[in-house]
Scaffold this motif. Structure first.
Motif, PDB file in Angstrom:
ATOM      1  N   ASN A  68      11.573  -5.931  -1.726  1.00 23.70           N
ATOM      2  CA  ASN A  68      10.746  -6.002  -0.524  1.00 23.70           C
ATOM      3  C   ASN A  68      10.972  -4.758   0.336  1.00 23.70           C
ATOM      4  OD1 ASN A  68       9.707  -8.529  -1.209  1.00 23.70           O
ATOM      5  ND2 ASN A  68      11.392  -9.606  -0.200  1.00 23.70           N
ATOM      6  N   ASN A  69       9.919  -4.333   1.030  1.00 22.16           N
ATOM      7  CA  ASN A  69       9.994  -3.098   1.800  1.00 22.16           C
ATOM      8  C   ASN A  69      10.907  -3.250   3.019  1.00 22.16           C
ATOM      9  OD1 ASN A  69       8.074  -1.973   0.056  1.00 22.16           O
ATOM     10  ND2 ASN A  69       6.383  -2.760   1.296  1.00 22.16           N
TER      11      ASN A  69
ATOM     12  N   GLN B  52       5.785   1.060   4.009  1.00 24.84           N
ATOM     13  CA  GLN B  52       4.609   1.187   3.141  1.00 24.84           C
ATOM     14  C   GLN B  52       4.958   1.015   1.670  1.00 24.84           C
ATOM     15  OE1 GLN B  52       1.631   1.361   4.629  1.00 24.84           O
ATOM     16  NE2 GLN B  52       2.832   1.275   6.512  1.00 24.84           N
ATOM     17  N   GLY B  53       6.231   0.949   1.366  1.00 23.98           N
ATOM     18  CA  GLY B  53       6.624   0.794  -0.025  1.00 23.98           C
ATOM     19  C   GLY B  53       6.431   2.067  -0.834  1.00 23.98           C
ATOM     20  N   ASP B  54       6.724   1.964  -2.133  1.00 21.98           N
ATOM     21  CA  ASP B  54       6.622   3.111  -3.031  1.00 21.98           C
ATOM     22  C   ASP B  54       5.572   2.921  -4.114  1.00 21.98           C
ATOM     23  OD1 ASP B  54       8.839   4.540  -1.827  1.00 21.98           O
ATOM     24  OD2 ASP B  54      10.160   3.089  -2.818  1.00 21.98           O
TER      25      ASP B  54
ATOM     26  N   ASN C 243      11.105   1.816   5.227  1.00 23.12           N
ATOM     27  CA  ASN C 243      10.098   2.213   4.231  1.00 23.12           C
ATOM     28  C   ASN C 243       8.998   1.144   4.174  1.00 23.12           C
ATOM     29  OD1 ASN C 243       9.098   3.958   2.156  1.00 23.12           O
ATOM     30  ND2 ASN C 243       9.836   2.541   0.611  1.00 23.12           N
TER      31      ASN C 243
ATOM     32  N   ARG D 216       2.546  -3.791  -2.533  1.00 25.54           N
ATOM     33  CA  ARG D 216       3.425  -2.637  -2.671  1.00 25.54           C
ATOM     34  C   ARG D 216       4.871  -3.026  -2.367  1.00 25.54           C
ATOM     35  NH1 ARG D 216       1.048   1.951  -3.501  1.00 25.54           N
ATOM     36  NH2 ARG D 216       2.781   3.230  -2.765  1.00 25.54           N
ATOM     37  N   TYR D 217       5.758  -2.442  -3.137  1.00 24.26           N
ATOM     38  CA  TYR D 217       7.183  -2.708  -2.971  1.00 24.26           C
ATOM     39  C   TYR D 217       7.951  -1.386  -2.962  1.00 24.26           C
ATOM     40  CZ  TYR D 217       5.757  -7.430  -4.302  1.00 24.26           C
ATOM     41  OH  TYR D 217       5.136  -8.647  -4.355  1.00 24.26           O
ATOM     42  N   THR D 218       9.210  -1.478  -2.630  1.00 23.40           N
ATOM     43  CA  THR D 218      10.082  -0.308  -2.585  1.00 23.40           C
ATOM     44  C   THR D 218      10.901  -0.217  -3.869  1.00 23.40           C
ATOM     45  OG1 THR D 218      10.228  -0.213  -0.167  1.00 23.40           O
ATOM     46  CG2 THR D 218      12.102   0.684  -1.403  1.00 23.40           C
TER      47      THR D 218
END
Length: 223
Positions: free
Chosen positions: A133-134, A140-142, A138, A157-159
């Protein structure tokens, strides 16, 4: 399967703690950060662990030795002369130690209770990423994750946790030197060659003194 711990970074955000101590040797819960990784990998059955070193790198083998204390063999990939080679560059330099089969890579500056077990990549895949989870730093995640496949665009989106399994072919054709990892992963994602999973347990990026202090307090409280 072999494993690699990325430990060559300068740790500038951790200064002044890293002025005289490499970041992986900073203490949390009564032991160096990197020892938490070594112990976990040893419990999971990994017996050969590669550690890349750069900033104050000589202190890591001086402290950790050959790994016999944990019933593993530690191999050191020395980047002290070149300076840190970024993630992919460090992996490329270490490939002779990692061999020609898939391997696990763990960022030395994360703490996570994910069980880093040996993993078999699907035949066409070049990587398998652990996503989380972001965090607030961060938001916006990766990367996006859908049905076990990772993409550079899309939702949700996740990190990237800093934990991944890679096939040596991901780095094929790249010369020695500095190389970031993200562009290689995005190229592989476009080709549909990256799988992933969403981990919802305890994961922390130990990137600042405040986060290190928080981790140390939590681990100490847990005994």
């Amino acid at each position: 399967m072999k494993a690699m711990i990325l430990a060559a970074g300068h740790g500038t955000r951790m200064r002044p703690l890293t002025d005289h101590t490499p970041k992986p040797l900073l203490m949390a819960g009564g032991k160096p950060l990197i020892v938490w990784h070594i112990e976990k990998l040893a419990r999971a059955g990994f017996r050969d662990i590669v550690i890349n070193i750069a900033w104050l790198g000589w202190k890591l083998p001086e402290t950790l030795g050959d790994g016999s204390h944990w019933n593993v063999t530690l191999h050191y990939s020395d980047e002290q002369q070149e300076g840190a080679l970024e993630t992919a560059g460090g992996i490329i330099k270490a490939l002779p130690l990692l061999g020609d089969t898939p391997f696990l890579v763990v960022n030395g500056d994360v703490w996570c209770d994910y069980a880093c077990l040996p993993y078999t990549l699907a035949e066409q895949d070049l990587a398998h990423l652990i996503l989380v989870n972001n965090p607030t730093h961060n938001p916006q995640g990766d990367f996006a994750l859908n049905n076990g496949r990772v993409a550079s665009t899309g939702e949700p989106r996740y990190t990237f946790s800093g934990i991944g399994y890679y096939h040596p072919a991901l780095f094929a054709g790249l010369a020695a030197g500095k190389h970031p990892l993200a562009p290689l992963l995005r190229t592989a994602m476009t080709a549909g060659q990256v799988s992933g999973e969403h981990f919802t347990g305890d994961w922390r990026d130990i990137g600042t003194p405040a986060r290190l202090t928080e981790l140390d307090q939590d681990l100490t409280a847990c005994g």
